[in-house]
Write an enzyme that holds these catalytic residues in place. Structure first.
Site, PDB file in Angstrom:
ATOM      1  CG  ASP A 142      -2.094  -1.098   1.243  1.00 35.36           C
ATOM      2  OD1 ASP A 142      -2.010  -1.924   0.392  1.00 35.36           O
ATOM      3  OD2 ASP A 142      -2.780  -0.977   2.194  1.00 35.36           O
ATOM      4  CG  HIS A 191       2.032  -0.328   4.376  1.00 37.06           C
ATOM      5  ND1 HIS A 191       1.603  -1.343   5.285  1.00 37.06           N
ATOM      6  CD2 HIS A 191       1.031   0.648   4.215  1.00 37.06           C
ATOM      7  CE1 HIS A 191       0.519  -1.185   5.688  1.00 37.06           C
ATOM      8  NE2 HIS A 191       0.094  -0.016   5.146  1.00 37.06           N
TER       9      HIS A 191
END
Length: 217
Positions: free
Chosen positions: A36, A179
């Site tokens: 992300d 992430h």
């Protein structure tokens, strides 16, 4: 001598190709690696590490970052990754009115497409914050909402060991949250590849139909 050398090179190349086919055939399950909050200044390093270790992943991009860094979105696609929608400004969508949610999702669809990332088919709400309104707007844009089965906790300063261990808990079809940015996540990539391979799992694509990891199309 020269002919024998060339023959040896050809045989060596054939064995490498053969071993690649063998390992591809050895996949007895697929998992969805997701990253992300990109693209970031670390994106290219992450893409390099994924490619070097034979991994593909879904990159849930923030719209404003995609608009500001179109070359990195194209780099994600060139590296064999899939690009998803992660809202435009990374807000708590479940606390917003429908018009605001619509703006966040629609602007990201346009930004990613304009950057060369294609039109996303997958959507992840920031913080996993969703409700009926968020789900409805996502569906309106042809998006499948994707959360996660395992949280690597890399956003919470998880160690390299902890991130690798989290990936080791994945089973066939499951999706893990990671992430684009944390140094420990980048450092964990080679070991993630090893732990998945040791269990016969391969990095797959996330199906827009089921939301589960499947063999790449």
């Amino acid at each position: 001598m020269h002919t024998r050398f060339l023959a040896a090179v050809v045989l060596a190349a054939a064995s490498v190709v053969g071993s690649g086919q063998a390992s591809a055939a050895a996949c007895n399950g697929y998992v969805g690696l997701t990253f992300d909050d990109g693209p970031t200044t670390k994106t290219q390093s992450l893409l390099n590490a994924l490619r070097q270790n034979g991994l593909r992943a879904t990159m849930f991009n923030v719209g404003q970052a995609a608009a500001a860094n179109p070359a990195l979105v194209r780099a994600q696609v060139s590296a064999g990754m899939w690009v998803g929608n992660h809202s435009y400004t990374h807000p708590h969508l479940d606390q917003m009115a429908r018009a605001q949610v619509d703006s966040e999702i629609s602007r990201t669809q346009r930004a990613i497409a304009a950057a060369g990332g294609g039109t996303p088919k997958l959507f992840r709400p920031p913080y996993g914050g969703t409700n009926a309104t968020v789900q409805s707007v996502a569906t309106q844009y042809g998006l499948r909402q994707i959360l996660w089965d395992v949280d690597s906790q890399d956003w919470n300063n998880a160690s390299v060991d902890a991130i690798v261990q989290a990936n080791g808990r994945l089973t066939n079809g499951q999706v893990i949250l990671m992430h684009d940015g944390p140094a420990n996540t980048l450092a964990a990539i080679p070991r993630i590849a090893q732990v998945l391979a040791s269990r016969g799992l391969c990095a797959g694509m996330i199906s827009p139909q089921t939301g589960r990891a499947v063999a790449p199309a």
